[in-house]
Design a protein around this motif. Structure first.
Motif, PDB file in Angstrom:
ATOM      1  N   LYS A   3       0.841  -1.201   0.000  1.00  0.00           N
ATOM      2  CA  LYS A   3       0.000   0.000   0.000  1.00  0.00           C
ATOM      3  C   LYS A   3       0.879   1.256   0.000  1.00  0.00           C
ATOM      4  CE  LYS A   3      -3.820   2.447   1.202  1.00  0.00           C
ATOM      5  NZ  LYS A   3      -5.236   2.322   0.991  1.00  0.00           N
ATOM      6  N   ARG A   4       1.935   1.216   0.842  1.00  0.00           N
ATOM      7  CA  ARG A   4       2.810   2.395   0.923  1.00  0.00           C
ATOM      8  C   ARG A   4       3.525   2.622  -0.389  1.00  0.00           C
ATOM      9  NH1 ARG A   4       4.432   0.728   6.346  1.00  0.00           N
ATOM     10  NH2 ARG A   4       6.332  -0.051   5.388  1.00  0.00           N
ATOM     11  N   LEU A   5       3.972   1.517  -1.010  1.00  0.00           N
ATOM     12  CA  LEU A   5       4.700   1.634  -2.265  1.00  0.00           C
ATOM     13  C   LEU A   5       3.796   2.177  -3.374  1.00  0.00           C
ATOM     14  CD1 LEU A   5       7.419   0.897  -3.737  1.00  0.00           C
ATOM     15  CD2 LEU A   5       6.201  -1.122  -4.554  1.00  0.00           C
ATOM     16  N   THR A   6       2.575   1.588  -3.488  1.00  0.00           N
ATOM     17  CA  THR A   6       1.682   2.046  -4.556  1.00  0.00           C
ATOM     18  C   THR A   6       1.292   3.509  -4.340  1.00  0.00           C
ATOM     19  OG1 THR A   6      -0.099   0.972  -3.328  1.00  0.00           O
ATOM     20  CG2 THR A   6       0.677  -0.152  -5.306  1.00  0.00           C
ATOM     21  N   ALA A   7       1.051   3.866  -3.066  1.00  0.00           N
ATOM     22  CA  ALA A   7       0.675   5.253  -2.786  1.00  0.00           C
ATOM     23  C   ALA A   7       1.829   6.182  -3.189  1.00  0.00           C
ATOM     24  CB  ALA A   7       0.348   5.427  -1.311  1.00  0.00           C
ATOM     25  N   ASN A   8       3.034   5.755  -2.838  1.00  0.00           N
ATOM     26  CA  ASN A   8       4.205   6.548  -3.148  1.00  0.00           C
ATOM     27  C   ASN A   8       4.377   6.760  -4.654  1.00  0.00           C
ATOM     28  OD1 ASN A   8       6.766   7.695  -2.856  1.00  0.00           O
ATOM     29  ND2 ASN A   8       7.031   6.503  -0.976  1.00  0.00           N
ATOM     30  N   VAL A   9       4.300   5.657  -5.409  1.00  0.00           N
ATOM     31  CA  VAL A   9       4.444   5.730  -6.860  1.00  0.00           C
ATOM     32  C   VAL A   9       3.339   6.611  -7.443  1.00  0.00           C
ATOM     33  CG1 VAL A   9       4.292   4.377  -8.986  1.00  0.00           C
ATOM     34  CG2 VAL A   9       5.597   3.512  -7.049  1.00  0.00           C
ATOM     35  N   PHE A  10       2.121   6.403  -6.933  1.00  0.00           N
ATOM     36  CA  PHE A  10       0.980   7.157  -7.444  1.00  0.00           C
ATOM     37  C   PHE A  10       1.185   8.672  -7.316  1.00  0.00           C
ATOM     38  CE2 PHE A  10      -3.044   9.217  -6.040  1.00  0.00           C
ATOM     39  CZ  PHE A  10      -3.583   9.382  -7.303  1.00  0.00           C
ATOM     40  N   TYR A  11       1.594   9.109  -6.099  1.00  0.00           N
ATOM     41  CA  TYR A  11       1.745  10.551  -5.907  1.00  0.00           C
ATOM     42  C   TYR A  11       2.846  11.124  -6.794  1.00  0.00           C
ATOM     43  CZ  TYR A  11      -1.546  10.467  -2.084  1.00  0.00           C
ATOM     44  OH  TYR A  11      -2.687  10.339  -1.353  1.00  0.00           O
ATOM     45  N   ARG A  12       3.883  10.311  -7.026  1.00  0.00           N
ATOM     46  CA  ARG A  12       4.980  10.807  -7.883  1.00  0.00           C
ATOM     47  C   ARG A  12       4.560  10.878  -9.344  1.00  0.00           C
ATOM     48  NH1 ARG A  12       5.751  10.126  -2.797  1.00  0.00           N
ATOM     49  NH2 ARG A  12       7.355  11.526  -2.055  1.00  0.00           N
ATOM     50  N   ILE A  13       3.816   9.860  -9.813  1.00  0.00           N
ATOM     51  CA  ILE A  13       3.344   9.893 -11.218  1.00  0.00           C
ATOM     52  C   ILE A  13       2.399  11.074 -11.399  1.00  0.00           C
ATOM     53  CG2 ILE A  13       1.934   8.700 -12.952  1.00  0.00           C
ATOM     54  CD1 ILE A  13       2.956   6.092 -11.958  1.00  0.00           C
TER      55      ILE A  13
ATOM     56  N   ASP B 268       1.835  13.143  -0.803  1.00  0.00           N
ATOM     57  CA  ASP B 268       1.511  12.433   0.447  1.00  0.00           C
ATOM     58  C   ASP B 268       0.415  13.071   1.287  1.00  0.00           C
ATOM     59  OD1 ASP B 268       3.554  10.592  -0.132  1.00  0.00           O
ATOM     60  OD2 ASP B 268       5.029  12.022   0.604  1.00  0.00           O
ATOM     61  N   THR B 269      -0.603  13.577   0.629  1.00  0.00           N
ATOM     62  CA  THR B 269      -1.741  14.077   1.394  1.00  0.00           C
ATOM     63  C   THR B 269      -2.965  13.241   1.038  1.00  0.00           C
ATOM     64  OG1 THR B 269      -2.420  15.611  -0.332  1.00  0.00           O
ATOM     65  CG2 THR B 269      -0.914  16.441   1.332  1.00  0.00           C
ATOM     66  N   GLY B 270      -3.859  13.104   1.999  1.00  0.00           N
ATOM     67  CA  GLY B 270      -5.131  12.450   1.716  1.00  0.00           C
ATOM     68  C   GLY B 270      -6.195  13.523   1.721  1.00  0.00           C
ATOM     69  N   ASP B 271      -7.397  13.148   2.143  1.00  0.00           N
ATOM     70  CA  ASP B 271      -8.448  14.156   2.191  1.00  0.00           C
ATOM     71  C   ASP B 271      -8.580  14.775   3.571  1.00  0.00           C
ATOM     72  OD1 ASP B 271      -9.356  14.176  -0.509  1.00  0.00           O
ATOM     73  OD2 ASP B 271     -10.113  12.162  -0.178  1.00  0.00           O
ATOM     74  N   PHE B 272      -7.783  14.294   4.526  1.00  0.00           N
ATOM     75  CA  PHE B 272      -7.809  14.836   5.887  1.00  0.00           C
ATOM     76  C   PHE B 272      -7.364  16.290   5.852  1.00  0.00           C
ATOM     77  CE2 PHE B 272      -5.365  14.933  10.117  1.00  0.00           C
ATOM     78  CZ  PHE B 272      -6.488  15.279  10.838  1.00  0.00           C
ATOM     79  N   ARG B 273      -8.287  17.207   6.125  1.00  0.00           N
ATOM     80  CA  ARG B 273      -7.948  18.632   6.041  1.00  0.00           C
ATOM     81  C   ARG B 273      -9.011  19.492   6.697  1.00  0.00           C
ATOM     82  NH1 ARG B 273      -6.766  19.593   0.427  1.00  0.00           N
ATOM     83  NH2 ARG B 273      -5.849  17.532   0.594  1.00  0.00           N
TER      84      ARG B 273
END
Ligand code: UDP
Ligand code: MG
Length: 340
Positions: free
Chosen positions: A140-150, A162-167
C-alpha cells in the motif's frame, strides 16, 4: 449558497464518510466530539455519511444521532465510493470551518487544535501531510508513493505529495469546491486547484482503529485514473507521441521490407512479421484505450446525473431531509443564480 440549512451555521463541521465502519463509530464519536468541543465549544456538528454500508453502520449512526444532537446522520442510497460520500457530506454540512476526516481514526482528530491555529493565521485550507504511515502494508505504501509521484509528473496543478483528504477548510474554500460539478472527483486535487492560501500540517498516520481498509486495489486504481484524467490531458499527448514514434519506425520497416524483397531474395521471416504486428497492435490498443478513458468520462459527464443520492438524513430537532428536497433546493439555487 450551496449549503443546506444555511440559516443556522455552525462554527465547525466535521464530515466523515463511512463504509462498513460499525466497529469504529463509537470511538470516532468519542475522540472527534472531544476535539470539536475543545475548539468550537458546543457550536459544532459531526456529519456522518453512510456510504451504503452492509453492516450495522447505519443503525449505529442513527442511534448516535438520537443520543447526541451534534450528530447529523446521512444515508446514501447505495455505495457511491469515498469521494462521492464525502461530497454528499460536504454538501449537507453547515459549518464555517469544515474538517474532513476518515472514520477509521488513522488521522488523529486531536490535530484539529493545530489546524485551527493555522487557519486563524489566515489559511483557507490546512491539509494533513503524512510524515509516516503506520500499520499499512508495504504494498500500500509503495503504490501510494508511486501514485503521488506519477501524479506530480502528469498533472498541471500542484497536488501536494503524500496528502489524503484529511484537512480543515474554510467556508469560502468549500463553497468554491461545491461549485465544481464533475462526477469523477478527486477532491484533494480539486481543492488544490481552487487556489487560496493552503498550508500543510505534518502528522503521523496511525493504524486503522478497527476493520480492514475499504480501499482495495481496484478502488485505488479507479481513484488514480480519476486523478490523472481529471487533471491532465498529458496521457492523450503521450498517446499521440507513441503513435508518431511508431509510424516512423514502421516507415523504416517498410523500407527494409522492400530492400530485402529486391536485394536479399529471402523468404519473408515469420518472426519479424509477428514482432511488427504485435508491437503495432499493442501500441494501437494502448492509444485507443487512453482515448477511451477520456471518451467514457465525457460520456458520463454529459449525462449530468446527480453525483450522489441521499436516501435519508437523521438529525435530532430538525426534520429529515431527503434527496428530493435537496434537488428542489438545488434547482431554486440554480434559478436564482441564472436570474442574477
Ligand atoms: N469509504 C467510503 N466509501 C467507500 C470506501 C471507503 O465512504 O466506498 C470511507 C471509509 O469508511 C473511510 C474512508 O472512506 O472512512 C477511507 O477509507 P479507508 O480508511 O478504507 O482507506 P485507506 O485509509 O485504507 O486508504
Ligand atoms: Mg483508512
Amino acid at each position: 449558497m450551496s449549503t443546506l440549512l444555511t440559516e443556522d451555521m455552525a462554527r465547525l463541521s466535521a464530515v466523515v464518510p463511512c463504509f462498513n465502519e460499525e466497529e469504529s463509530l463509537e470511538e470516532l464519536h468519542r475522540r472527534l466530539s472531544a476535539a470539536c468541543a475543545a475548539n468550537a465549544g458546543g457550536d459544532y456538528e459531526i456529519v456522518l455519511v453512510d456510504d451504503g454500508s452492509k453492516d450495522l453502520t447505519w443503525p449505529k449512526m442513527q442511534a448516535l444521532a438520537e443520543r447526541d444532537s451534534h450528530i447529523v446522520a446521512v444515508k446514501l442510497s447505495r455505495n457511491h465510493g469515498h469521494q462521492l460520500a464525502l461530497s454528499a457530506g460536504l454538501k449537507v454540512c453547515r459549518g464555517s470551518r469544515i474538517l474532513i476526516i476518515d472514520a477509521d481514526l488513522q488521522d488523529p482528530p486531536e490535530l484539529l487544535d493545530e489546524m485551527m491555529t493555522k487557519m486563524d493565521a489566515g489559511a483557507h485550507v490546512v491539509y494533513g501531510r503524512r510524515k509516516e504511515r503506520r500499520g499499512e502494508t508495504r504494498f500500500k505504501r509503495l503504490t501510494a508513493n508511486v501514485f503521488y509521484r506519477i501524479l506530480d509528473r502528469l498533472v498541471e496543478i500542484d497536488v501536494p505529495l503524500d496528502t489524503g483528504d484529511f484537512r480543515l477548510m474554510s467556508r469560502k474554500a468549500l463553497d468554491m469546491l461545491l461549485r465544481m460539478p464533475e462526477q469523477h472527483r478527486f477532491i484533494r486535487g480539486m481543492v488544490s486547484w481552487i487556489g487560496l492560501e493552503q498550508v500543510a500540517q505534518d502528522y503521523v498516520r496511525e493504524e486503522r482503529f478497527a476493520g480492514e481498509t475499504k480501499y482495495p486495489l481496484p478502488k485505488m486504481f479507479a481513484l488514480a485514473f480519476d486523478a490523472i484524467t481529471g487533471f491532465s490531458t498529458k496521457p492523450l499527448k503521450i498517446a499521440s507521441y507513441l503513435g508518431f514514434l511508431f509510424s516512423i519506425l514502421a516507415l523504416f520497416g517498410v523500407l527494409y521490407t522492400f530492400y530485402s524483397l529486391i536485394f536479399l531474395n529471402t523468404v519473408a521471416g515469420w518472426a519479424s512479421v509477428m514482432t511488427v504486428v504485435l508491437v503495432l497492435g499493442g501500441i494501437q490498443l494502448l492509444v485507443l484505450g487512453i482515448m477511451g478513458e477520456y471518451l467514457g468520462r465525457m460520456f458520463m459527464e454529459a449525462k449530468r446525473r446527480p453525483i450522489f443520492l441521499i436516501e435519508d438524513i437523521v438529525r435530532r430537532g430538525a426534520p429529515a431531509k431527503t434527496d428530493d428536497q435537496i434537488a428542489s433546493e438545488d434547482e431554486a439555487n440554480m434559478n436564482a443564480s441564472s436570474a442574477r
